[in-house]
Design a protein around this motif. Structure first.
Motif, PDB file in Angstrom:
ATOM      1  N   SER A   2      16.872  40.653  26.003  1.00 41.71           N
ATOM      2  CA  SER A   2      16.699  40.167  24.603  1.00 41.71           C
ATOM      3  C   SER A   2      15.513  40.499  23.942  1.00 41.71           C
ATOM      4  O   SER A   2      14.441  40.506  24.635  1.00 41.71           O
ATOM      5  CB  SER A   2      16.859  38.453  24.700  1.00 41.71           C
ATOM      6  OG  SER A   2      15.848  37.956  25.271  1.00 41.71           O
ATOM      7  N   ALA A   3      15.677  40.590  22.624  1.00 42.09           N
ATOM      8  CA  ALA A   3      14.336  41.065  21.763  1.00 42.09           C
ATOM      9  C   ALA A   3      13.493  39.677  21.805  1.00 42.09           C
ATOM     10  O   ALA A   3      13.839  38.529  21.934  1.00 42.09           O
ATOM     11  CB  ALA A   3      15.082  41.254  20.404  1.00 42.09           C
ATOM     12  N   PRO A   4      12.325  40.014  21.406  1.00 39.41           N
ATOM     13  CA  PRO A   4      11.253  38.939  21.596  1.00 39.41           C
ATOM     14  C   PRO A   4      11.523  37.968  20.349  1.00 39.41           C
ATOM     15  O   PRO A   4      11.197  36.621  20.659  1.00 39.41           O
ATOM     16  CB  PRO A   4       9.888  39.958  21.032  1.00 39.41           C
ATOM     17  CG  PRO A   4      10.056  41.093  21.360  1.00 39.41           C
ATOM     18  CD  PRO A   4      11.586  41.502  21.213  1.00 39.41           C
ATOM     19  N   SER A   5      12.178  38.156  19.407  1.00 38.57           N
ATOM     20  CA  SER A   5      12.506  37.025  18.581  1.00 38.57           C
ATOM     21  C   SER A   5      13.797  36.529  18.773  1.00 38.57           C
ATOM     22  O   SER A   5      14.051  35.654  17.929  1.00 38.57           O
ATOM     23  CB  SER A   5      12.504  37.763  17.006  1.00 38.57           C
ATOM     24  OG  SER A   5      13.480  38.872  16.880  1.00 38.57           O
ATOM     25  N   HIS A  34      13.048  49.635  14.906  1.00 37.20           N
ATOM     26  CA  HIS A  34      14.113  49.757  13.713  1.00 37.20           C
ATOM     27  C   HIS A  34      15.503  48.762  14.041  1.00 37.20           C
ATOM     28  O   HIS A  34      15.820  48.117  13.008  1.00 37.20           O
ATOM     29  CB  HIS A  34      14.565  51.164  13.414  1.00 37.20           C
ATOM     30  CG  HIS A  34      15.399  51.318  12.086  1.00 37.20           C
ATOM     31  ND1 HIS A  34      14.836  51.418  11.023  1.00 37.20           N
ATOM     32  CD2 HIS A  34      16.622  51.555  12.274  1.00 37.20           C
ATOM     33  CE1 HIS A  34      16.025  51.289  10.278  1.00 37.20           C
ATOM     34  NE2 HIS A  34      17.346  51.437  10.925  1.00 37.20           N
ATOM     35  N   ALA A  35      15.832  48.935  15.174  1.00 35.31           N
ATOM     36  CA  ALA A  35      16.871  48.040  15.476  1.00 35.31           C
ATOM     37  C   ALA A  35      16.701  46.571  15.266  1.00 35.31           C
ATOM     38  O   ALA A  35      17.520  45.602  15.062  1.00 35.31           O
ATOM     39  CB  ALA A  35      17.186  48.405  17.034  1.00 35.31           C
ATOM     40  N   VAL A  36      15.422  46.069  15.641  1.00 37.70           N
ATOM     41  CA  VAL A  36      14.851  44.881  15.647  1.00 37.70           C
ATOM     42  C   VAL A  36      14.780  44.430  13.817  1.00 37.70           C
ATOM     43  O   VAL A  36      15.387  43.218  13.648  1.00 37.70           O
ATOM     44  CB  VAL A  36      13.504  44.443  15.998  1.00 37.70           C
ATOM     45  CG1 VAL A  36      13.041  43.112  15.682  1.00 37.70           C
ATOM     46  CG2 VAL A  36      13.515  44.537  17.844  1.00 37.70           C
ATOM     47  N   GLU A  37      14.572  45.458  13.139  1.00 34.90           N
ATOM     48  CA  GLU A  37      14.615  44.991  11.738  1.00 34.90           C
ATOM     49  C   GLU A  37      16.101  44.924  11.188  1.00 34.90           C
ATOM     50  O   GLU A  37      16.288  43.859  10.463  1.00 34.90           O
ATOM     51  CB  GLU A  37      13.935  45.957  10.992  1.00 34.90           C
ATOM     52  CG  GLU A  37      12.254  46.002  11.334  1.00 34.90           C
ATOM     53  CD  GLU A  37      11.833  47.476  10.485  1.00 34.90           C
ATOM     54  OE1 GLU A  37      12.369  48.125   9.886  1.00 34.90           O
ATOM     55  OE2 GLU A  37      10.626  47.435  10.997  1.00 34.90           O
ATOM     56  N   VAL A  38      16.770  45.676  11.634  1.00 34.13           N
ATOM     57  CA  VAL A  38      18.139  45.709  11.371  1.00 34.13           C
ATOM     58  C   VAL A  38      18.867  44.473  11.765  1.00 34.13           C
ATOM     59  O   VAL A  38      19.584  43.362  10.791  1.00 34.13           O
ATOM     60  CB  VAL A  38      19.185  46.898  11.935  1.00 34.13           C
ATOM     61  CG1 VAL A  38      20.655  46.622  11.838  1.00 34.13           C
ATOM     62  CG2 VAL A  38      18.763  48.125  11.134  1.00 34.13           C
TER      63      VAL A  38
END
Length: 149
Positions: free
Chosen positions: A145-148, A91-95
């Motif tokens: 860091s996030a994957p994206s 969800h955090a990644v989507e935000v």
């Protein structure tokens, strides 16, 4: 179900946070005002995850200097293994993606389950910073860091 956290959720969140603190050492140091701590400065939002009609997890996302950060992510220790932490992390990644912001997080090195979660989710370790506030529980903060990102 993940939904925006309301003021009515704060008592349940504090009780849950206390359980996480006592069983998993997060946060390393108990905050003086846990309700205030749950809403970090620069928050884009705070969310709870409900399971079986009860608050079972929490996450906040902040934004500073063009980057987003996962903050205050925790899940009921009795709900472990159900993928709830991963749901909140996703969800955090989507935000962050909706705001076109690169996403990072920091975790104390005593949070072994969280570190495993981030690795399984494809997050990349960026570095470790020694800390002096972790007592005998934690000696460093690990930045991911996030994957994206």
């Amino acid at each position: 179900m993940i939904r925006p956290r309301t003021d009515a959720d704060l008592v349940s969140c504090v009780v849950l946070l206390r359980n996480v603190h006592e069983s998993a050492g997060y946060p390393v140091n108990w905050p003086a005002d846990p309700k205030q701590w749950l809403t970090p400065p620069d928050a884009l939002g705070c969310w709870v995850l409900s399971a079986d009609g009860e608050v079972a997890g929490h996450v906040a996302v902040t934004a500073v200097d063009g980057r987003a950060f996962v903050e205050r992510l925790f899940v009921d220790p009795q709900q472990g293994g159900r993928g709830l932490g991963r749901q909140l992390l996703d969800h955090a990644v989507e935000v962050a993606a909706a705001g076109k912001l690169p996403l990072e997080l920091e975790v104390a090195d005593n949070c072994e389950a969280a570190i495993r979660l981030y690795g399984r989710a494809g997050w990349k370790e960026l570095g470790r910073t020694p800390i002096d506030w972790g007592g005998d529980q934690a000696s460093a903060v690990i930045r991911f860091s996030a994957p994206s990102s």
